[in-house]
Design a protein around this motif. Structure first.
Motif, PDB file in Angstrom:
ATOM      1  N   THR A  48       0.843  -1.316  -0.062  1.00 19.25           N
ATOM      2  CA  THR A  48       0.040  -0.079  -0.038  1.00 19.25           C
ATOM      3  C   THR A  48       0.838   1.295   0.078  1.00 19.25           C
ATOM      4  OG1 THR A  48      -0.182   0.071   2.406  1.00 19.25           O
ATOM      5  CG2 THR A  48      -1.799  -1.266   1.103  1.00 19.25           C
ATOM      6  N   TRP A  49       2.070   0.916   0.144  1.00 20.53           N
ATOM      7  CA  TRP A  49       2.810   2.469   0.349  1.00 20.53           C
ATOM      8  C   TRP A  49       4.385   2.288  -0.162  1.00 20.53           C
ATOM      9  CZ3 TRP A  49       7.118   1.551   3.291  1.00 20.53           C
ATOM     10  CH2 TRP A  49       7.068   0.635   4.281  1.00 20.53           C
ATOM     11  N   ASP A  50       5.027   1.223  -0.264  1.00 20.94           N
ATOM     12  CA  ASP A  50       6.439   0.976  -0.434  1.00 20.94           C
ATOM     13  C   ASP A  50       6.791   0.763  -1.726  1.00 20.94           C
ATOM     14  OD1 ASP A  50       9.070   0.342  -0.381  1.00 20.94           O
ATOM     15  OD2 ASP A  50       8.878  -1.524   0.372  1.00 20.94           O
ATOM     16  N   TRP A  51       6.875   2.194  -2.477  1.00 21.14           N
ATOM     17  CA  TRP A  51       7.211   1.968  -3.908  1.00 21.14           C
ATOM     18  C   TRP A  51       8.454   1.932  -4.167  1.00 21.14           C
ATOM     19  CZ3 TRP A  51       2.505   1.139  -3.873  1.00 21.14           C
ATOM     20  CH2 TRP A  51       1.493   1.899  -3.287  1.00 21.14           C
ATOM     21  N   SER A  52       9.359   1.656  -3.210  1.00 19.22           N
ATOM     22  CA  SER A  52      10.753   1.202  -3.711  1.00 19.22           C
ATOM     23  C   SER A  52      10.794  -0.404  -4.280  1.00 19.22           C
ATOM     24  CB  SER A  52      11.766   1.390  -2.671  1.00 19.22           C
ATOM     25  OG  SER A  52      11.600   0.708  -1.488  1.00 19.22           O
ATOM     26  N   THR A  53       9.465  -1.184  -3.497  1.00 22.13           N
ATOM     27  CA  THR A  53       9.604  -2.401  -3.905  1.00 22.13           C
ATOM     28  C   THR A  53       8.339  -2.902  -4.918  1.00 22.13           C
ATOM     29  OG1 THR A  53      10.328  -2.963  -1.691  1.00 22.13           O
ATOM     30  CG2 THR A  53       9.131  -4.547  -2.537  1.00 22.13           C
ATOM     31  N   TYR A  54       7.341  -2.034  -4.845  1.00 19.48           N
ATOM     32  CA  TYR A  54       5.959  -2.426  -5.337  1.00 19.48           C
ATOM     33  C   TYR A  54       5.907  -1.050  -6.550  1.00 19.48           C
ATOM     34  CZ  TYR A  54       4.871  -5.769  -2.058  1.00 19.48           C
ATOM     35  OH  TYR A  54       5.108  -6.828  -1.089  1.00 19.48           O
ATOM     36  N   ASP A  55       5.091  -1.480  -7.549  1.00 17.65           N
ATOM     37  CA  ASP A  55       4.955  -0.478  -8.477  1.00 17.65           C
ATOM     38  C   ASP A  55       3.474   0.130  -8.206  1.00 17.65           C
ATOM     39  OD1 ASP A  55       4.068   0.690 -10.507  1.00 17.65           O
ATOM     40  OD2 ASP A  55       3.968  -1.060 -11.936  1.00 17.65           O
ATOM     41  N   ARG A  56       3.653   1.419  -7.937  1.00 18.06           N
ATOM     42  CA  ARG A  56       2.437   2.181  -7.407  1.00 18.06           C
ATOM     43  C   ARG A  56       1.029   2.131  -8.346  1.00 18.06           C
ATOM     44  NH1 ARG A  56       0.129   7.506  -6.880  1.00 18.06           N
ATOM     45  NH2 ARG A  56      -0.115   8.373  -4.722  1.00 18.06           N
ATOM     46  N   ALA A  57       1.643   2.277  -9.532  1.00 19.16           N
ATOM     47  CA  ALA A  57       0.648   2.302 -10.627  1.00 19.16           C
ATOM     48  C   ALA A  57      -0.020   1.014 -10.739  1.00 19.16           C
ATOM     49  CB  ALA A  57       1.203   2.594 -11.809  1.00 19.16           C
ATOM     50  N   ALA A  58       0.533  -0.164 -10.647  1.00 19.84           N
ATOM     51  CA  ALA A  58      -0.148  -1.494 -10.731  1.00 19.84           C
ATOM     52  C   ALA A  58      -0.768  -1.991  -9.419  1.00 19.84           C
ATOM     53  CB  ALA A  58       1.081  -2.468 -10.856  1.00 19.84           C
ATOM     54  N   GLU A  59      -0.604  -1.114  -8.303  1.00 22.11           N
ATOM     55  CA  GLU A  59      -0.892  -1.724  -6.885  1.00 22.11           C
ATOM     56  C   GLU A  59      -2.048  -0.564  -6.216  1.00 22.11           C
ATOM     57  OE1 GLU A  59      -0.023  -4.195  -4.954  1.00 22.11           O
ATOM     58  OE2 GLU A  59       1.486  -4.916  -6.039  1.00 22.11           O
ATOM     59  N   THR A  60      -2.295   0.487  -7.123  1.00 18.83           N
ATOM     60  CA  THR A  60      -3.351   1.390  -6.508  1.00 18.83           C
ATOM     61  C   THR A  60      -4.333   1.816  -7.654  1.00 18.83           C
ATOM     62  OG1 THR A  60      -2.166   3.168  -7.193  1.00 18.83           O
ATOM     63  CG2 THR A  60      -1.680   2.425  -5.200  1.00 18.83           C
ATOM     64  N   VAL A  61      -5.612   2.235  -7.253  1.00 22.27           N
ATOM     65  CA  VAL A  61      -6.560   2.610  -8.158  1.00 22.27           C
ATOM     66  C   VAL A  61      -7.290   3.728  -7.667  1.00 22.27           C
ATOM     67  CG1 VAL A  61      -8.104   0.883  -7.275  1.00 22.27           C
ATOM     68  CG2 VAL A  61      -8.577   1.937  -9.522  1.00 22.27           C
ATOM     69  N   GLU A  62      -7.470   4.778  -8.338  1.00 24.98           N
ATOM     70  CA  GLU A  62      -8.313   6.009  -8.076  1.00 24.98           C
ATOM     71  C   GLU A  62      -9.901   5.612  -8.296  1.00 24.98           C
ATOM     72  OE1 GLU A  62      -8.070   8.843  -7.037  1.00 24.98           O
ATOM     73  OE2 GLU A  62      -5.987   9.576  -6.857  1.00 24.98           O
ATOM     74  N   LEU A  63     -10.468   5.728  -7.118  1.00 25.52           N
ATOM     75  CA  LEU A  63     -12.023   5.514  -7.412  1.00 25.52           C
ATOM     76  C   LEU A  63     -12.900   6.489  -6.570  1.00 25.52           C
ATOM     77  CD1 LEU A  63     -12.795   2.905  -8.779  1.00 25.52           C
ATOM     78  CD2 LEU A  63     -13.180   1.905  -6.350  1.00 25.52           C
ATOM     79  N   GLY A  64     -13.831   6.884  -7.411  1.00 22.68           N
ATOM     80  CA  GLY A  64     -14.888   8.176  -6.708  1.00 22.68           C
ATOM     81  C   GLY A  64     -15.755   7.486  -5.607  1.00 22.68           C
ATOM     82  N   ILE A  65     -16.369   8.094  -4.921  1.00 25.99           N
ATOM     83  CA  ILE A  65     -17.181   7.888  -3.712  1.00 25.99           C
ATOM     84  C   ILE A  65     -18.196   6.536  -4.254  1.00 25.99           C
ATOM     85  CG2 ILE A  65     -18.883   8.411  -1.886  1.00 25.99           C
ATOM     86  CD1 ILE A  65     -15.678   9.296  -1.317  1.00 25.99           C
ATOM     87  N   ASP A  66     -19.086   7.284  -5.444  1.00 34.99           N
ATOM     88  CA  ASP A  66     -20.131   6.337  -5.851  1.00 34.99           C
ATOM     89  C   ASP A  66     -19.810   4.905  -6.233  1.00 34.99           C
ATOM     90  OD1 ASP A  66     -21.820   8.537  -5.446  1.00 34.99           O
ATOM     91  OD2 ASP A  66     -21.951   9.250  -7.628  1.00 34.99           O
ATOM     92  N   ALA A  67     -18.578   4.941  -7.004  1.00 31.67           N
ATOM     93  CA  ALA A  67     -18.060   3.727  -7.147  1.00 31.67           C
ATOM     94  C   ALA A  67     -17.747   2.737  -6.126  1.00 31.67           C
ATOM     95  CB  ALA A  67     -16.966   3.829  -8.035  1.00 31.67           C
ATOM     96  N   ILE A  68     -16.989   3.439  -4.997  1.00 29.96           N
ATOM     97  CA  ILE A  68     -16.849   2.670  -3.736  1.00 29.96           C
ATOM     98  C   ILE A  68     -17.986   2.279  -3.179  1.00 29.96           C
ATOM     99  CG2 ILE A  68     -15.463   2.773  -1.508  1.00 29.96           C
ATOM    100  CD1 ILE A  68     -13.777   5.090  -2.810  1.00 29.96           C
ATOM    101  N   VAL A  69     -19.064   3.044  -2.978  1.00 27.37           N
ATOM    102  CA  VAL A  69     -20.066   2.382  -2.440  1.00 27.37           C
ATOM    103  C   VAL A  69     -20.809   1.411  -3.191  1.00 27.37           C
ATOM    104  CG1 VAL A  69     -22.633   3.182  -1.803  1.00 27.37           C
ATOM    105  CG2 VAL A  69     -20.893   4.784  -1.299  1.00 27.37           C
ATOM    106  N   GLU A  70     -20.859   1.530  -4.544  1.00 28.79           N
ATOM    107  CA  GLU A  70     -21.346   0.442  -5.308  1.00 28.79           C
ATOM    108  C   GLU A  70     -20.670  -0.784  -5.195  1.00 28.79           C
ATOM    109  OE1 GLU A  70     -21.857  -0.272 -10.052  1.00 28.79           O
ATOM    110  OE2 GLU A  70     -21.725   1.718  -9.266  1.00 28.79           O
TER     111      GLU A  70
END
Ligand code: SF4
Length: 237
Positions: A48-70
């Motif tokens: 969730t945070w260690d971008w020296s080991t993990y690829d931030r683009a592959a490990e995260t996603v931007e989502l709006g409130i409506d999509a999260i509630v759904e």
């Protein structure tokens, strides 16, 4: 909001049973937020945070409130009405979480927040949260004291009866450090859980036996990591 993403590509929103804290065993839907302001050596969610080991683009996603509630409603079905915001450190995104918490409460959800206890919640967010699961980090976490020990935030949580303090324990030195901290904060020991560190059932069972003795001696509550006993370190469980 920035969420963690599972291997499938889906946001890390999943229904299971709460594995830790005072709600252990309660059917719950977890929403895992990305990014953290600490760097614990034994962190089991470094993706969730260690971008020296993990690829931030592959490990995260931007989502709006409506999509999260759904998505929360989709995975919860009829059986789950306890929502847990976890991370990472969820309070880094608390302004957006206010909206999410309010929407879920309208749908009959109770809201828990898991936090490392370094950020003071806003009053608006606090009004939407039923339970705080606060896990302050000790010296053994490897974080500098000035980063992990934020007195104003700890005192805020110490003053709230709906906040429980949960410490991840590896040694007797940790027990002594916890006692010094909770006594200084004036938190009743009944609101303090000691949980064993470990990501496999064998280690947890051994450390739970050791910790049970310490809890009996000092009046703390023994915490568990139910999800590790059930599923090991499998993600999305
Ligand atoms: S505070 Fe939690 S998420 Fe952040 S590094 Fe420590 S264990 Fe990991």
């Amino acid at each position: 909001m920035l969420l963690s993403r599972m291997k499938s590509g889906d946001p890390e929103i999943f229904a299971t049973v709460q594995g830790e804290g005072t709600s252990a065993g309660v059917p719950s839907v977890f929403v895992r937020l990305a990014e953290c302001n600490l760097r614990c050596g034994w962190c089991d969610t470094k993706y969730t945070w260690d971008w020296s080991t993990y690829d931030r683009a592959a490990e995260t996603v931007e989502l709006g409130i409506d999509a999260i509630v759904e998505r929360v409603l989709e995975v919860s079905g009829e059986g789950v009405r306890n929502a847990v915001f976890t991370g990472g450190e969820p309070l880094l995104q608390q302004d957006e979480l206010v909206l999410l918490a309010a929407r879920l409460r309208e749908r009959g959800f109770r809201v828990e927040v898991e936090t490392n206890g370094t950020v003071v919640p806003t009053e608006a967010f606090a009004a939407c949260v039923d339970q705080w699961n606060v896990s302050p980090k000790l010296a053994s976490s490897g974080n500098a004291e000035r980063a992990r020990h934020r007195p104003a935030a700890l005192q805020w949580f110490a003053a709230r009866p709906n906040a429980h303090l949960k410490f991840v324990m590896t040694s007797d030195a940790d027990v002594a450090e916890v006692s010094e901290l909770v006594d200084a904060l004036g938190v009743p020991r009944a609101r303090v859980l000691l949980s064993p560190e470990g990501v496999d059932a064998t280690t947890l069972a051994e450390r739970s036996r050791w910790l049970a003795d310490r809890c009996r001696t000092h009046g703390y509550r023994l915490g568990t990591r139910l999800h590790v006993f059930l599923w090991g370190s499998e993600r999305g469980r």
